[in-house]
Design a protein around this motif. Structure first.
Motif, PDB file in Angstrom:
ATOM      1  N   LEU A 261       0.849  -1.192   0.000  1.00 40.27           N
ATOM      2  CA  LEU A 261       0.000   0.000   0.000  1.00 40.27           C
ATOM      3  C   LEU A 261       0.883   1.239   0.000  1.00 40.27           C
ATOM      4  O   LEU A 261       1.888   1.297   0.716  1.00 40.27           O
ATOM      5  CB  LEU A 261      -0.898   0.028   1.237  1.00 40.27           C
ATOM      6  N   ASN A 262       0.519   2.223  -0.813  1.00 37.16           N
ATOM      7  CA  ASN A 262       1.254   3.472  -0.894  1.00 37.16           C
ATOM      8  C   ASN A 262       0.292   4.640  -0.716  1.00 37.16           C
ATOM      9  O   ASN A 262      -0.873   4.565  -1.123  1.00 37.16           O
ATOM     10  CB  ASN A 262       1.949   3.609  -2.257  1.00 37.16           C
ATOM     11  N   TYR A 263       0.786   5.715  -0.114  1.00 35.44           N
ATOM     12  CA  TYR A 263      -0.006   6.928   0.078  1.00 35.44           C
ATOM     13  C   TYR A 263       0.716   8.081  -0.594  1.00 35.44           C
ATOM     14  O   TYR A 263       1.945   8.186  -0.511  1.00 35.44           O
ATOM     15  CB  TYR A 263      -0.194   7.215   1.570  1.00 35.44           C
ATOM     16  N   HIS A 264      -0.027   8.951  -1.276  1.00 40.05           N
ATOM     17  CA  HIS A 264       0.646  10.050  -1.979  1.00 40.05           C
ATOM     18  C   HIS A 264      -0.195  11.318  -1.960  1.00 40.05           C
ATOM     19  O   HIS A 264      -1.409  11.297  -1.749  1.00 40.05           O
ATOM     20  CB  HIS A 264       0.971   9.651  -3.428  1.00 40.05           C
ATOM     21  N   GLY A 265       0.498  12.410  -2.180  1.00 39.92           N
ATOM     22  CA  GLY A 265      -0.128  13.706  -2.365  1.00 39.92           C
ATOM     23  C   GLY A 265       0.631  14.457  -3.439  1.00 39.92           C
ATOM     24  O   GLY A 265       1.847  14.661  -3.321  1.00 39.92           O
ATOM     25  N   TYR A 266      -0.044  14.833  -4.526  1.00 36.21           N
ATOM     26  CA  TYR A 266       0.584  15.546  -5.636  1.00 36.21           C
ATOM     27  C   TYR A 266      -0.131  16.880  -5.848  1.00 36.21           C
ATOM     28  O   TYR A 266      -1.362  16.965  -5.776  1.00 36.21           O
ATOM     29  CB  TYR A 266       0.499  14.734  -6.934  1.00 36.21           C
ATOM     30  N   PHE A 267       0.661  17.924  -6.133  1.00 39.38           N
ATOM     31  CA  PHE A 267       0.112  19.259  -6.341  1.00 39.38           C
ATOM     32  C   PHE A 267       0.782  19.869  -7.562  1.00 39.38           C
ATOM     33  O   PHE A 267       1.988  19.735  -7.757  1.00 39.38           O
ATOM     34  CB  PHE A 267       0.360  20.143  -5.112  1.00 39.38           C
ATOM     35  N   GLY A 268      -0.014  20.549  -8.384  1.00 38.32           N
ATOM     36  CA  GLY A 268       0.550  21.163  -9.589  1.00 38.32           C
ATOM     37  C   GLY A 268      -0.488  21.971 -10.324  1.00 38.32           C
ATOM     38  O   GLY A 268      -1.394  22.559  -9.724  1.00 38.32           O
TER      39      GLY A 268
END
Length: 236
Positions: A147-154
């Motif tokens: 399981l992976n958790y991510h947060g991307y902003f752009g």
């Protein structure tokens, strides 16, 4: 909290829970089968083409992901939704294209063999080009599932006028259809992913996201789900 945001969180949580249950079930079945059989350990013969698969160690420095994405983006302010170590730095590029419903707009186009003045196609093509940076954290993992958790902003650039052909000079097609004008706006993807390991380097990934965008007058939330394969490269 809006209904869409709640639905997004529920979708992410549900997929994560399913991944954990599936990973635990597969691992338990494998352990139970080995214990029941109680066969003596064997060592592959030197030089043989038959050998045990390399264990999944998650010691890669980079990983590449490619797949398909679905999200129920809203292409106009008032239009209906219609289309589509363990901690590391991540980069994310997405191209989303699909058709969207628009307002009735008869008379928007001029007389021509293709449009005959009836207006712009009621399901015109629109698309987004999105680039984001952020971080990803690898959570619970075993030989079968991670399981992976991510947060991307752009930012995302939306192209909404590709279906505008033979438009009357006295008509604003964006107002007539309700579509946004072409613009670049902030976007974020908050969620995670489940990796089903095929081998040490290859895995199948399902990634649900809560998408936040500000193309209109306020921040809106949508659900996005992508699926594809990842390839792990490099070594830490």
């Amino acid at each position: 909290m809006t209904g869409t945001r709640k639905a997004g969180f529920r979708a992410v949580a549900g997929i994560f829970a399913a991944g954990l249950l599936l990973g635990g079930a597969v691992q338990g079945w494998a352990q139970g089968s080995v214990a029941a059989q109680q066969k003596p350990a064997t060592v592959p013969i030197a030089g043989s083409k038959i050998a045990l698969a390399a264990p999944v160690t998650y010691d890669n420095k980079y990983e590449l992901f490619g797949g398909f994405n679905f999200q129920n983006f809203q292409a106009g302010q008032d239009l209906r939704k219609g289309w589509i170590k363990n901690l590391g730095v991540g980069a994310d590029y997405r191209f989303d294209a699909g058709t969207t419903p628009v307002n009735p707009n008869a008379g928007t186009t001029s007389q021509s063999p293709t449009t005959n003045g009836t207006g712009i196609n009621n399901r015109p093509l629109v698309w987004l080009n999105t680039g984001m940076l952020g971080a990803q954290y690898r959570g619970p993992k075993n030989q079968y599932v991670a399981l992976n958790y991510h947060g991307y902003f752009g930012v995302s650039h939306g192209t909404f006028d590709k279906s505008f052909r033979n438009v009357n000079s006295n008509v604003d097609p964006f107002s007539a259809t309700g579509l946004y004008t072409n613009r670049t706006k902030p976007m974020a993807a908050l969620g995670g992913s489940i990796d089903f390991n095929v081998s040490k380097k290859w895995a199948v990934r399902i990634s649900p996201d809560l998408i936040l965008e500000h193309f209109g007058t306020e921040t809106r939330e949508f659900v996005g789900v992508s699926g594809g394969v990842i390839y792990r490269i490099g070594k830490r």
